[in-house]
Design an enzyme around this catalytic site. Structure first.
Site, PDB file in Angstrom:
ATOM      1  N   GLU A 282       8.725  -2.215   4.843  1.00  0.00           N
ATOM      2  CA  GLU A 282       8.709  -1.895   3.418  1.00  0.00           C
ATOM      3  C   GLU A 282      10.005  -2.236   2.682  1.00  0.00           C
ATOM      4  O   GLU A 282       9.982  -2.861   1.609  1.00  0.00           O
ATOM      5  CB  GLU A 282       8.403  -0.399   3.289  1.00  0.00           C
ATOM      6  CG  GLU A 282       8.287   0.058   1.866  1.00  0.00           C
ATOM      7  CD  GLU A 282       7.887   1.530   1.764  1.00  0.00           C
ATOM      8  OE1 GLU A 282       7.507   2.139   2.784  1.00  0.00           O
ATOM      9  OE2 GLU A 282       7.963   2.052   0.646  1.00  0.00           O
TER      10      GLU A 282
ATOM     11  N   ALA B 104       0.851  -1.189   0.000  1.00  0.00           N
ATOM     12  CA  ALA B 104       0.000   0.000   0.000  1.00  0.00           C
ATOM     13  C   ALA B 104       0.885   1.237   0.000  1.00  0.00           C
ATOM     14  O   ALA B 104       1.348   1.698   1.044  1.00  0.00           O
ATOM     15  CB  ALA B 104      -0.929  -0.026   1.217  1.00  0.00           C
TER      16      ALA B 104
ATOM     17  N   SER C 270       6.659   2.203 -10.082  1.00  0.00           N
ATOM     18  CA  SER C 270       5.608   2.444 -11.086  1.00  0.00           C
ATOM     19  C   SER C 270       5.929   3.617 -12.010  1.00  0.00           C
ATOM     20  O   SER C 270       5.269   3.783 -13.040  1.00  0.00           O
ATOM     21  CB  SER C 270       4.263   2.704 -10.414  1.00  0.00           C
ATOM     22  OG  SER C 270       3.898   1.642  -9.569  1.00  0.00           O
TER      23      SER C 270
ATOM     24  N   TYR D 135      -1.913  10.384 -15.821  1.00  0.00           N
ATOM     25  CA  TYR D 135      -0.572   9.802 -15.927  1.00  0.00           C
ATOM     26  C   TYR D 135      -0.231   9.331 -17.336  1.00  0.00           C
ATOM     27  O   TYR D 135       0.798   9.686 -17.896  1.00  0.00           O
ATOM     28  CB  TYR D 135      -0.422   8.640 -14.927  1.00  0.00           C
ATOM     29  CG  TYR D 135       0.914   7.939 -15.050  1.00  0.00           C
ATOM     30  CD1 TYR D 135       2.063   8.502 -14.510  1.00  0.00           C
ATOM     31  CD2 TYR D 135       1.019   6.740 -15.737  1.00  0.00           C
ATOM     32  CE1 TYR D 135       3.285   7.888 -14.652  1.00  0.00           C
ATOM     33  CE2 TYR D 135       2.243   6.111 -15.881  1.00  0.00           C
ATOM     34  CZ  TYR D 135       3.371   6.685 -15.334  1.00  0.00           C
ATOM     35  OH  TYR D 135       4.590   6.071 -15.485  1.00  0.00           O
TER      36      TYR D 135
ATOM     37  N   GLY E 276       8.303   9.863  -8.759  1.00  0.00           N
ATOM     38  CA  GLY E 276       7.095   9.802  -9.581  1.00  0.00           C
ATOM     39  C   GLY E 276       6.070  10.872  -9.221  1.00  0.00           C
ATOM     40  O   GLY E 276       5.337  11.351 -10.085  1.00  0.00           O
ATOM     41  N   GLY E 277       6.035  11.242  -7.953  1.00  0.00           N
ATOM     42  CA  GLY E 277       5.135  12.308  -7.526  1.00  0.00           C
ATOM     43  C   GLY E 277       5.539  13.641  -8.141  1.00  0.00           C
ATOM     44  O   GLY E 277       4.689  14.478  -8.484  1.00  0.00           O
TER      45      GLY E 277
HETATM   46  P1  ADP Z   1       4.170   4.199  -4.275  1.00  0.00           P
HETATM   47  O1  ADP Z   1       4.531   2.833  -3.745  1.00  0.00           O
HETATM   48  O2  ADP Z   1       4.754   5.325  -3.503  1.00  0.00           O
HETATM   49  O3  ADP Z   1       2.694   4.337  -4.536  1.00  0.00           O
HETATM   50  P2  ADP Z   1       4.806   3.538  -7.049  1.00  0.00           P
HETATM   51  O4  ADP Z   1       5.999   2.681  -7.249  1.00  0.00           O
HETATM   52  O5  ADP Z   1       3.478   2.882  -7.214  1.00  0.00           O
HETATM   53  O6  ADP Z   1       4.924   4.302  -5.681  1.00  0.00           O
HETATM   54  O7  ADP Z   1       4.929   4.761  -8.054  1.00  0.00           O
HETATM   55  C1  ADP Z   1       4.023   5.850  -8.068  1.00  0.00           C
HETATM   56  C2  ADP Z   1       4.289   6.700  -9.298  1.00  0.00           C
HETATM   57  O8  ADP Z   1       4.052   5.918 -10.484  1.00  0.00           O
HETATM   58  C3  ADP Z   1       3.376   7.899  -9.458  1.00  0.00           C
HETATM   59  O9  ADP Z   1       3.888   9.017  -8.759  1.00  0.00           O
HETATM   60  C4  ADP Z   1       3.353   8.119 -10.963  1.00  0.00           C
HETATM   61  O10 ADP Z   1       4.465   8.884 -11.394  1.00  0.00           O
HETATM   62  C5  ADP Z   1       3.536   6.713 -11.521  1.00  0.00           C
HETATM   63  N1  ADP Z   1       2.307   6.035 -11.989  1.00  0.00           N
HETATM   64  C6  ADP Z   1       2.300   4.928 -12.768  1.00  0.00           C
HETATM   65  N2  ADP Z   1       1.061   4.530 -13.061  1.00  0.00           N
HETATM   66  C7  ADP Z   1       0.224   5.412 -12.466  1.00  0.00           C
HETATM   67  C8  ADP Z   1      -1.201   5.531 -12.407  1.00  0.00           C
HETATM   68  N3  ADP Z   1      -2.001   4.674 -13.037  1.00  0.00           N
HETATM   69  N4  ADP Z   1      -1.696   6.533 -11.669  1.00  0.00           N
HETATM   70  C9  ADP Z   1      -0.915   7.409 -11.033  1.00  0.00           C
HETATM   71  N5  ADP Z   1       0.431   7.346 -11.059  1.00  0.00           N
HETATM   72  C10 ADP Z   1       1.014   6.366 -11.761  1.00  0.00           C
END
Ligand code: ADP
Length: 266
Positions: free
Chosen positions: A71, A7, A225, A138, A122-123
């Site tokens: 984590e 999560a 992600s 995104y 990513g944020g």
């Molecule tokens: P966390 O574990 O902090 O949620 P993630 O590894 O899932 O992190 O990465 C989150 C990042 O992935 C987001 O900040 C965005 O840049 C990117 N991302 C990829 N797919 C999506 C999506 N469907 N919606 C929003 N962000 C996404």
């Protein structure tokens, strides 16, 4: 049955076996009640293990407690599993998780330690893209970024040295966004987005390569992600890591590392 859950700040990731095949699913963390409902529907009697910053929040939505995992432990375990499965026998490397934020780990066999991180991740991709262009989807941001040209926004080392022989590769970025006020107009949305991806990609790469040097390893494994549907980030990170003298791997399904680690511990 068993379910591993990560999560995170932006996305809740799930890993489980379906007919013997490792399978993944994700739901935005902003829809935590939907995530809890999905778990209840699909995995009512399952053994669950959860990791990630929003573990407690998810458990409160579910109305029950479950096994928890630290984590970084989960991420490193899952990434090691994927590396092995994908045929890489690397055992010492820097692991860079470009999630909402970026976390950098040193992995040496079964041992791992966090060497650092940066709030650029990513944020940042999402937030800066929105501020600069108004786009907030995104997939749309990432597909637009692919059409962008960084030439009029980013200042390269070769721009500063103008014909003279630079002491470092001219292709390196001297200043992200540093060319904006230096003449040429330009900047379509696609260009701005490409430069945001450049800023994030080059920042996480530079930190990772420095960490690799400090830890005495040559390989950097990238997960998170932020690489999903994001060819430009992938290209920038691969090219920049090589340019900086290290060997990059962008792990397929790497964004599910935490969920896989959690699944493997139940
Ligand atoms: P966390 O574990 O902090 O949620 P993630 O590894 O899932 O992190 O990465 C989150 C990042 O992935 C987001 O900040 C965005 O840049 C990117 N991302 C990829 N797919 C999506 C999506 N469907 N919606 C929003 N962000 C996404």
């Amino acid at each position: 049955s068993y379910l591993g859950i990560d999560a995170g700040g932006t996305l809740v990731k799930f890993a489980f076996y379906h007919k013997g095949i490792l399978t993944f699913h994700k739901i935005p963390s902003a829809h935590m009640s939907a995530a809890a409902a999905w778990i209840t529907e699909q995995f009512s009697g399952a053994q669950l293990c959860v990791t990630g910053g929003k573990s407690k929040l998810l458990q409160s939505y579910l109305g029950r407690e479950m096994q928890e995992m630290v984590e970084f432990e989960a991420t490193c375990s899952g990434a090691a599993y994927l590396l092995k499965e994908q045929g890489t026998n690397e055992s010492s490397y820097v692991l860079t998780n470009v999630g909402t934020g970026t976390s950098i780990h040193f992995v040496q066999g079964e041992e791992h330690s966090r060497v650092g991180g940066t709030g650029v991740g990513g944020g940042t991709l999402m937030g800066l893209s929105y501020l600069l262009t108004g786009h907030s989807d995104y997939r749309q941001i990432m597909s637009l970024s692919r059409e962008g040209d960084r030439a009029n926004i980013d200042l390269k080392v070769s721009h500063i040295y103008e014909g003279a022989e630079p002491p470092i590769p001219g292709e390196l970025t001297a200043s992200n966004f540093g060319r904006v006020l230096q003449g040429s107009d330009s900047s379509r949305d696609a260009d701005k987005l490409a430069c945001v991806v450049g800023l994030v990609g080059e920042t996480v790469t530079t930190m990772s390569v420095l960490a690799a040097g400090k830890c005495g390893v040559a390989t950097v494994v990238y997960i998170g992600s932020s690489f999903v549907d994001n060819d430009l980030l992938r290209e920038i990170v691969l090219r920049y890591t090589v340019l900086r003298g290290a060997q990059p791997i962008v792990l397929a399904n790497g964004e599910f590392s935490g969920a896989i680690g959690a699944l493997r511990s139940v």
